[in-house]
Design a protein around this motif. Structure first.
Motif, short mmCIF file in Angstrom:
data_model
loop_
_atom_site.label_atom_id
_atom_site.label_comp_id
_atom_site.label_asym_id
_atom_site.label_seq_id
_atom_site.Cartn_x
_atom_site.Cartn_y
_atom_site.Cartn_z
N TRP A 15 69.29 -1.23 97.88
CA TRP A 15 68.41 -1.71 98.94
C TRP A 15 68.87 -3.06 99.46
CZ3 TRP A 15 64.62 -4.45 101.34
CH2 TRP A 15 63.79 -3.70 102.18
N ALA A 22 73.24 -4.46 106.99
CA ALA A 22 72.59 -4.34 108.30
C ALA A 22 72.51 -5.70 108.99
CB ALA A 22 71.20 -3.73 108.15
N VAL A 25 76.04 -6.78 110.05
CA VAL A 25 76.52 -6.01 111.20
C VAL A 25 75.83 -6.49 112.48
CG1 VAL A 25 76.50 -3.72 112.29
CG2 VAL A 25 77.21 -3.96 109.91
N ALA A 26 74.49 -6.64 112.43
CA ALA A 26 73.75 -7.04 113.63
C ALA A 26 73.96 -8.51 113.96
CB ALA A 26 72.27 -6.76 113.44
N VAL A 86 66.84 -6.27 113.51
CA VAL A 86 66.90 -5.59 112.20
C VAL A 86 65.59 -5.79 111.44
CG1 VAL A 86 67.96 -5.73 109.90
CG2 VAL A 86 69.40 -5.58 111.93
N THR A 89 62.65 -3.88 113.15
CA THR A 89 62.80 -2.43 112.91
C THR A 89 62.45 -2.09 111.46
OG1 THR A 89 64.57 -2.41 114.54
CG2 THR A 89 64.38 -0.48 113.14
N LEU A 90 62.93 -2.93 110.54
CA LEU A 90 62.65 -2.71 109.11
C LEU A 90 61.14 -2.74 108.85
CD1 LEU A 90 63.95 -2.56 106.20
CD2 LEU A 90 63.62 -5.03 106.12
N ALA A 93 59.38 0.42 110.86
CA ALA A 93 59.70 1.73 110.27
C ALA A 93 59.29 1.77 108.80
CB ALA A 93 61.20 2.03 110.43
N LEU B 45 64.76 0.95 105.67
CA LEU B 45 66.13 0.42 105.64
C LEU B 45 67.05 1.25 106.53
CD1 LEU B 45 68.17 -1.54 104.43
CD2 LEU B 45 68.43 0.01 102.49
N ALA B 47 66.29 2.94 109.25
CA ALA B 47 66.04 2.59 110.65
C ALA B 47 66.69 1.26 111.01
CB ALA B 47 64.54 2.54 110.93
N ALA B 48 66.53 0.26 110.13
CA ALA B 48 67.12 -1.06 110.38
C ALA B 48 68.64 -0.96 110.45
CB ALA B 48 66.70 -2.03 109.28
N PHE B 49 69.20 -0.13 109.59
CA PHE B 49 70.65 0.04 109.56
C PHE B 49 71.15 0.70 110.85
CE2 PHE B 49 74.61 2.10 108.35
CZ PHE B 49 75.25 1.08 107.66
N PHE B 51 69.66 0.60 113.75
CA PHE B 51 69.55 -0.42 114.81
C PHE B 51 70.79 -1.31 114.81
CE2 PHE B 51 68.74 -4.71 116.14
CZ PHE B 51 68.13 -4.54 117.39
N ALA B 52 71.15 -1.80 113.61
CA ALA B 52 72.28 -2.74 113.50
C ALA B 52 73.57 -2.09 113.98
CB ALA B 52 72.42 -3.21 112.04
#
Lengths: 112, 233
Positions: A15, A22, A25-26, A86, A89-90, A93, B45, B47-49, B51-52
């Motif tokens: 996790w 993430a 990357v973003a 990120v 969205t985290l 979701a 996680l 979904a966030a991934f 997005f990224a």
């Protein structure tokens, strides 16, 4: 109910690693993304209907086009926008998934 | 592939919004079966991934780029219904906060990237996973093929919508030709990213990969000593 300690630890590691990737990357890698038009934009240009695109009402958002309004450095602005995206969205979701989840059961395998 | 406002007329946008709403309503029910205490945090996680990774456009030649759609990646990781919800959240966040993809086109984008891509990609994945060996390679081959096909199919679904409700007076064949070719190339990138990420999660926590449940069962059966009678346990 109790799981082996190693399993829980590896789950947490997955996790944390996933979230770190993430954010990286973003926040950082996105700077190096190709600036060329994407497939749909390119195809619309080729076919001659790109000019029918209209600005979305959301272009007034302070995060529009993946930048933070008021941040001078483009690199910082884009990276911050990515990190915000990120996290939002985290939260959305993840919150939705937590609301929908089946409670009180240990694993999906029990149900299958 | 985020459709902006203006490409499609109002009736078509309204129709896709209704389709999207119906699909999301079904997904809200279906996802309850997929999400347990352990899968739920992973859905956030995922979904966030997605997005990224969607922020990183990769060049596909001829001055064009593409990015991951992520529907099949999410479906294999957390299940198809949950994937629809993940994609919807990503698209809503992108449209509202980042002005990426139109607002009146939100239903169109949820339909294309959420419903069509996930449904087609997951169907291909299930079909291949059923016939391929129940191994890591089998699961990754099925995931990669589903991911690859999901991109041109979603692109052609857009062409279908354009044929019905495109605002511009352009021949549908012209649009199909332009959309098809470039999205086959983008599909290759989609497949590569999907295989890499599913492969990485399979390597550390195969038990958390929704699409690898058959693999787990096969492994469990293989590990059980054949000589021990069922009653002896």
């Amino acid at each position: 109910m109790s799981e082996p300690v190693g399993t829980v630890r590896r789950e947490r590691a997955l996790w944390v690693a996933g979230l770190a990737v993430a954010l990286l990357v973003a926040g950082v890698v996105s700077w190096y993304a190709s600036g060329s038009p994407d497939g749909l934009e390119w195809a619309a240009e080729q076919a001659g209907f790109l000019d029918t695109a209209e600005d979305s009402a959301a272009t007034t958002s302070p995060l529009a086009d993946y930048g933070v309004a008021g941040v001078g450095s483009e690199r910082l602005s884009g990276g911050l926008a990515g990190v915000v995206g990120v996290l939002v969205t985290l939260l959305v979701a993840g919150g939705l998934a937590l609301l929908l989840r089946r409670r009180g059961r240990d694993s999906a395998s029990a149900a299958d | 592939m985020h459709v902006p406002d203006g490409f499609l007329d109002a009736p078509t946008s309204a129709a896709t919004a209704a389709v999207a709403a119906g699909g999301v309503a079904l997904a809200l029910r279906g996802a309850r079966r997929e999400l347990d205490e352990r899968a739920a945090p992973l859905a956030g996680l995922t979904a966030a991934f997605v997005f990224a990774v969607q922020m990183v456009n990769f060049p596909v030649g001829a001055g064009t780029s593409g990015h991951l759609m992520g529907g099949v990646l999410a479906a294999v990781l957390v299940g198809p219904w949950t994937a629809v919800l993940c994609m919807t959240v990503v698209l809503v966040v992108q449209a509202l906060l980042f002005a990426d993809g139109g607002l009146t086109a939100l239903g169109t984008n949820v339909t294309l990237l959420g419903l069509v891509a996930v449904a087609v990609g997951w169907a291909v994945f299930r079909l291949l996973a059923a016939v391929l060996p129940k191994t890591r390679t089998g699961v990754l081959t099925a995931a990669g093929t589903g991911a690859f096909l999901s991109v041109p199919v979603a692109a052609l679904a857009f062409v279908g919508l354009f044929a019905v409700g495109g605002v511009a007076d352009v021949a549908v064949g012209t649009v199909a030709a332009a959309m098809g070719g470039v999205h086959v190339l983008i599909g290759l990138g989609e497949a590569a990213i999907t295989v890499a990420v599913v492969g990485a999660v399979l390597a550390v926590r195969p038990d958390l990969v929704h699409g690898a449940r058959a693999l787990r069962r096969a492994t469990l059966l293989a590990e059980r000593p054949a000589s021990v009678p069922a009653g002896a346990r």
